[in-house]
Design a protein around this motif. Structure first.
Motif, PDB file in Angstrom:
ATOM      1  N   SER A  74       0.874  -1.188   0.000  1.00  0.00           N
ATOM      2  CA  SER A  74       0.000   0.000   0.000  1.00  0.00           C
ATOM      3  C   SER A  74       0.901   1.225   0.000  1.00  0.00           C
ATOM      4  N   VAL A  75       0.334   2.321  -0.429  1.00  0.00           N
ATOM      5  CA  VAL A  75       1.122   3.566  -0.348  1.00  0.00           C
ATOM      6  C   VAL A  75       1.080   4.098   1.075  1.00  0.00           C
ATOM      7  N   GLY A  76      -0.099   3.982   1.728  1.00  0.00           N
ATOM      8  CA  GLY A  76      -0.230   4.450   3.107  1.00  0.00           C
ATOM      9  C   GLY A  76       0.499   3.499   4.048  1.00  0.00           C
ATOM     10  N   LEU A  99      -0.044   3.198  -8.138  1.00  0.00           N
ATOM     11  CA  LEU A  99      -1.495   3.228  -7.957  1.00  0.00           C
ATOM     12  C   LEU A  99      -2.112   4.592  -8.250  1.00  0.00           C
ATOM     13  N   ARG A 237      -7.706   8.469   4.415  1.00  0.00           N
ATOM     14  CA  ARG A 237      -7.991   7.540   5.499  1.00  0.00           C
ATOM     15  C   ARG A 237      -9.147   8.143   6.294  1.00  0.00           C
ATOM     16  N   HIS A 285     -13.356   1.227   0.590  1.00  0.00           N
ATOM     17  CA  HIS A 285     -11.900   1.417   0.515  1.00  0.00           C
ATOM     18  C   HIS A 285     -11.312   0.656  -0.692  1.00  0.00           C
ATOM     19  N   SER A 288      -7.493   1.710  -4.893  1.00  0.00           N
ATOM     20  CA  SER A 288      -6.493   1.130  -5.806  1.00  0.00           C
ATOM     21  C   SER A 288      -6.887  -0.269  -6.284  1.00  0.00           C
ATOM     22  N   ARG A 294      -3.486  -3.808  -8.357  1.00  0.00           N
ATOM     23  CA  ARG A 294      -3.133  -4.577  -7.160  1.00  0.00           C
ATOM     24  C   ARG A 294      -1.971  -5.537  -7.445  1.00  0.00           C
ATOM     25  N   MET A 297       1.128  -3.403  -7.465  1.00  0.00           N
ATOM     26  CA  MET A 297       1.490  -3.029  -6.089  1.00  0.00           C
ATOM     27  C   MET A 297       2.170  -4.204  -5.376  1.00  0.00           C
TER      28      MET A 297
END
Ligand code: DGY
Length: 320
Positions: A74-76, A99, A237, A285, A288, A294, A297
């Motif tokens: 994930s980027v977060g 993403l 978020r 959510h 992406s 996915r 990623m």
């Protein structure tokens, strides 16, 4: 001896094969309460951890004395206690950039859905209520030529600005920790204060990462600054927004509507008042979540993991 890595999320065989070339894999398709003790046991000898969403904090790290790298798909990375990882010399990586376009597409989808009431009208048609001409009460509002305020002009923000500028002739305002000259030049984005952005935008789009500084970044005061016609979009978020203040703002008509991909509690509780509001479009959510992105990623995360375990600096090392 090959390093041992735990993959704790369902992964494509291409990802597993790539990792297996240089690592021994312990694979959990998902972590439920039944499997969790087994996972903790395996963690004792693990050098790498790959997946997304797992809370990696001091307590978990106490079970992982050999750990060298945590690779997030994930980027977060708000699930990672970066201070605890840094203290133990454990690397952490994320998956930026790959993403951006997919999340930006989702955000444009939320903007269009909320403005043109697409999910609401879809339900209306499917439930057999379209019996004569369309009354004005079903009209939406335009997206093109409106003002889009982007809070957080990183890679995803820029991809949204690109779509909004070239595809919808929108005027772009943005607020960010630092100026993004590229977005200013390419998409005519104008940097402004948060207050100015909130007051002038028809669509307010929140895309900041969740950090201690951005918890409840948008609260009562910020909703009051927004236009009554404003549509608020959150694809960052849930906790970047004071959800109670957002509910109040929507109930009291301080803003016109919202498009939400994220919530404070996920999965969102069925009692959450946001779910019964017609002017709120909700998604689970999925910013992406396309097959292609996915996979990209997961491969990016796998490359980060393998590179880190080979003693090199992983391409997406998170530097704090
Ligand atoms: C991300 O990559 O951070 C997305 O929000 C999925 O968690």
């Amino acid at each position: 001896m090959k390093p041992k890595v735990i993959v704790y999320k369902k992964a494509d065989t291409r990802i597993l094969d790539y990792i297996a070339d240089s690592c021994e894999i312990i694979y959990f398709e998902e972590l439920d309460s039944e499997i969790y003790p087994v996972f903790l046991e395996e963690l004792k000898n693990a050098h790498g951890l790959l997946g997304s969403g797992l809370k990696v904090d001091k307590e978990l790290l106490n079970h992982a004395p050999q750990l060298k790298i945590v690779s997030n798909i994930s980027v977060g990375y708000d699930n990672l206690d970066m201070a605890a990882l840094t203290k133990r010399g454990i690397m952490a990586t994320n998956t930026p950039d790959v993403l951006n376009d997919t999340v930006a597409d989702t955000i444009m989808g939320l903007i269009l859905s909320a403005a043109r009431r697409i999910p609401e009208l879809d339900q209306w048609v499917k439930s057999g209520q379209w019996k004569s001409g369309l009354e004005e009460k079903w009209f939406g509002v335009d997206v093109h030529h409106k003002v889009l305020g982007i809070i957080g002009m990183g890679g995803i923000g820029s991809a949204v600005a690109k779509r909004a500028h070239f595809g919808f002739d929108m005027e772009i305002l943005y607020h960010n920790r630092s100026r993004n000259e590229d977005a200013e030049e390419k998409y005519g984005a104008t940097y402004c204060t948060m207050e100015e952005l909130l007051k002038k935008s028809d669509f307010v789009c929140l895309m900041t990462p969740l950090t201690p500084e951005t918890v409840n970044l948008i609260g009562k005061k910020e909703f009051e600054f927004m236009k009554e016609s404003a549509i608020f979009i959150n694809a960052s978020r849930g906790r970047t927004v004071d959800e109670e203040a957002m509910i109040q703002a929507l109930q009291k008509g301080h803003i016109h509507g919202a498009g939400l991909d994220v919530f404070v509690q996920e999965p969102v509780s069925k009692d959450n008042p946001l779910l019964s509001m017609k002017n709120v479009v909700t998604l689970p959510h999925i910013g992406s979540a396309t097959y292609e992105t996915r996979l990209k990623m997961a491969m990016t995360a796998a490359e980060n993991l393998v590179t880190g375990l080979q003693g090199e600096i992983p391409p997406n090392l998170i530097r704090k």
